[in-house]
Design a protein around this motif. Structure first.
Motif, PDB file in Angstrom:
ATOM      1  N   ASN A 271       0.547  -1.194  -0.104  1.00  0.00           N
ATOM      2  CA  ASN A 271      -0.050  -0.334  -0.367  1.00  0.00           C
ATOM      3  C   ASN A 271       1.051   1.209  -0.173  1.00  0.00           C
ATOM      4  O   ASN A 271       0.591   2.214  -0.099  1.00  0.00           O
ATOM      5  N   THR A 274       2.386   1.468  -3.873  1.00  0.00           N
ATOM      6  CA  THR A 274       1.445   1.555  -5.036  1.00  0.00           C
ATOM      7  C   THR A 274       1.299   2.851  -4.930  1.00  0.00           C
ATOM      8  O   THR A 274       1.461   3.745  -6.250  1.00  0.00           O
ATOM      9  N   ARG A 275       1.382   3.744  -4.293  1.00  0.00           N
ATOM     10  CA  ARG A 275       1.180   4.747  -4.232  1.00  0.00           C
ATOM     11  C   ARG A 275       2.683   5.619  -4.490  1.00  0.00           C
ATOM     12  O   ARG A 275       3.277   6.712  -5.799  1.00  0.00           O
ATOM     13  N   ASP A 278       2.786   4.644  -8.686  1.00  0.00           N
ATOM     14  CA  ASP A 278       2.320   4.825  -9.672  1.00  0.00           C
ATOM     15  C   ASP A 278       2.543   7.098 -10.210  1.00  0.00           C
ATOM     16  O   ASP A 278       2.369   7.232 -11.025  1.00  0.00           O
ATOM     17  N   GLN A 279       2.936   7.748  -8.708  1.00  0.00           N
ATOM     18  CA  GLN A 279       3.526   8.634  -9.112  1.00  0.00           C
ATOM     19  C   GLN A 279       4.806   8.795  -9.784  1.00  0.00           C
ATOM     20  O   GLN A 279       5.394   9.531 -10.944  1.00  0.00           O
ATOM     21  N   THR A 286       8.544  11.399  -6.787  1.00  0.00           N
ATOM     22  CA  THR A 286       6.995  11.536  -6.241  1.00  0.00           C
ATOM     23  C   THR A 286       7.034  12.790  -6.014  1.00  0.00           C
ATOM     24  O   THR A 286       7.432  14.089  -5.829  1.00  0.00           O
ATOM     25  N   ARG A 288       4.912  14.380  -2.807  1.00  0.00           N
ATOM     26  CA  ARG A 288       4.029  13.778  -1.308  1.00  0.00           C
ATOM     27  C   ARG A 288       3.827  15.454  -1.163  1.00  0.00           C
ATOM     28  O   ARG A 288       4.485  16.747  -0.962  1.00  0.00           O
ATOM     29  N   ASN A 355       1.100  11.360   2.263  1.00  0.00           N
ATOM     30  CA  ASN A 355       0.135  10.235   1.156  1.00  0.00           C
ATOM     31  C   ASN A 355      -0.916  10.847   0.714  1.00  0.00           C
ATOM     32  O   ASN A 355      -1.558  10.859  -0.358  1.00  0.00           O
TER      33      ASN A 355
END
Length: 502
Positions: A271, A274-275, A278-279, A286, A288, A355
């Protein structure tokens, strides 16, 4: 008279009823035992169904998506023989001649260094996930598939904070791939499978269980699944599967005194991954969320000093220029909820903020001076955040107090220009300098040391010893057992609660 041995009819009926009752009890006990035996058989059958006799079918299904990763890096190196020989050795002249020639020539030649790791394909068009440390600094990355085919890979993006990297290969056709599962649904005791390239020996499978959840190692955004499935060097970047064949973790680290597996391995939870993936896929980096505060956990003594009902939330120790300051948050506020989610501690808050989408406007609820207040904060981007620069101040210099004073186990002196220069703090810093600490005191036990600067007491600024004495008296008059101090060391702030009991 009734003769002996003769039983009246009513007595005979009662005896028959007792006999039938005993027979019924025996029958019920027999039925109960049969039901228990049946339940045991059913439970055994269910257990056998839940835990397959062999993991081979699952391994065969998911193994084509697991890859070996070889990286190649050009590094500075030495060529030819080099060593230390005893004085007078017949080889002494040879080595001296070689070293002189090497020194007078072009010098050490570059050499190529290789490293091994693992990864897995997450889409049929060739996106591959691995660890950042597997490919960090690599000049060339080669992906070897389970079939033995090899392809060159390019880096799409990396995230050192979670040690995740996303690669891309170009294949002639669709590639076998696996999907991410929900790591939050993984329970301690669930069966898992680790796949990868341990110790460079090629494709390998190991099985175990989830040993623990929500482990933190050293990173800000850590959320590791601990497993006893064998993970060794070379497994880094490989997948951790659940029994449905979904990836619930990326194998990242081991805890070992000898470098080998001792049954304590860590996989970054899917979890989180995956974030990041995706970014990286969308932006190549990233993005954030950033709140713009420094925070610390609320301990029991800090909660008592602040009059909080329980030790929970995140205590703000500093608010540099940024989203939080623009929204009105202040040093000493305790963040109780963020975007509608209760804040238990700093780690949970950091992960939740990270997140959150950049630019999102969220509600932040804080406790300030015993009252709850809610602010709307528009989040910035963490990767763009810089430390706040010290500001200029037109405030006049505070009057000097010629003497120091011992208080709460500390020897304190008001800041002067010479003390500021000695401690390396800005000219506009106001507070009390700690010039000595009683090593038998609670203050020493809680980490206060010579050179620390106390800038607040009882969540109010202190510029003189009399200010601190007033805060101590006010806290005692209010029935407080401790006083909350804001202490700065080399610019880093933290709150410390010291007992007021005499």
């Amino acid at each position: 008279m009734q003769s002996r041995g003769f039983m009246p009819s009513r007595h005979r009926a009662k005896a028959v009823a007792v006999t039938r009752s005993k027979q019924s009890d025996r029958t019920m006990r027999a039925v109960a035992m049969a039901l228990l035996a049946l339940a045991f058989v059913v439970a055994q059958a269910v257990a056998a169904f839940a835990k397959p006799e062999s993991l081979a079918p699952l391994a065969e299904k998911i193994s084509p998506s697991v890859v070996n990763i070889t990286t190649s890096t050009v590094v500075e190196g030495r060529t030819g023989p080099r060593g230390i020989v005893p004085e007078g050795s017949p080889f002494e002249d040879f080595f001296r001649e070689f070293q002189d020639r090497n020194r007078d020539g072009e010098g050490p030649r570059p050499r190529r260094s290789s490293a091994l790791g693992s990864g897995f394909v997450i889409s049929e068009d060739g996106f591959v996930v691995t660890n950042n440390h597997v490919i960090d600094g690599a000049d060339e990355i080669t992906i070897e598939f389970f079939s033995g085919d090899e392809l060159k890979a390019t880096v799409v993006g990396t995230d050192p904070n979670t040690d995740i990297a996303l690669l891309k290969v170009e294949a002639d056709g669709p590639l076998p791939f696996v999907r991410f599962g929900d790591s939050n649904s993984a329970r301690v005791g669930d069966w898992v499978i680790a796949m990868g390239n341990p110790l460079g020996q090629g494709f390998s499978v190991s099985a175990g269980i989830v040993s623990a959840r929500n482990r933190a190692l050293s990173g800000t955004y850590d959320d590791y699944i601990q497993t006893d499935a064998a993970i060794n060097r070379g497994n880094s970047g490989g997948p951790l599967f659940n029994m449905d064949g979904d990836v619930i973790g990326v194998n990242t680290a081991i805890l070992s005194p000898n470098g080998g597996s001792i049954g304590i391995g860590f996989s970054m939870a899917s979890n989180v991954v995956t974030r990041v993936v995706d970014q990286l896929k969308e932006y190549g980096e990233t993005r954030r969320g950033w709140l713009g505060v420094r925070i610390q956990d609320v301990s029991e003594d800090v909660a008592d000093a602040m009059g909080l009902e329980k030790a929970a939330g995140a205590l703000i120790t500093d608010v540099p220029d940024g989203p939080a300051k623009d929204a009105g948050l202040m040093t000493g506020d305790v963040i109780m909820s963020f975007d509608g989610v209760e804040v238990e501690d700093t780690r949970g808050l950091v992960r939740q903020v990270g997140n959150s989408p950049v630019g999102a406007t969220v509600r932040v609820t804080v406790m300030r001076e015993g009252k709850s207040q809610t602010f709307k904060v528009t989040l910035g981007r963490r990767e763009d955040a810089n430390g706040a620069e010290p500001g200029e101040s037109d405030e006049p210099e505070q009057e000097k107090e010629p003497e120091t004073k011992d208080l709460l186990g500390l020897t304190l002196a008001p800041l002067t220009d010479s003390l500021r220069e000695e401690l390396g703090v800005d000219g506009d810093t106001v507070g009390l300098a700690v010039t000595a600490v009683d090593e038998a005191s609670e203050a020493y036990e809680k980490g206060l040391r010579t050179g620390d600067i106390i800038t607040e007491a009882g969540q109010q600024q202190v510029a003189s010893i009399s200010d601190l004495e007033a805060r101590v008296k006010a806290a005692r008059d209010a029935g407080r057992k401790s006083l909350l101090l804001l202490v700065r060391r080399a610019g880093d702030p933290r709150f410390v609660a010291l007992s007021l009991e005499e």
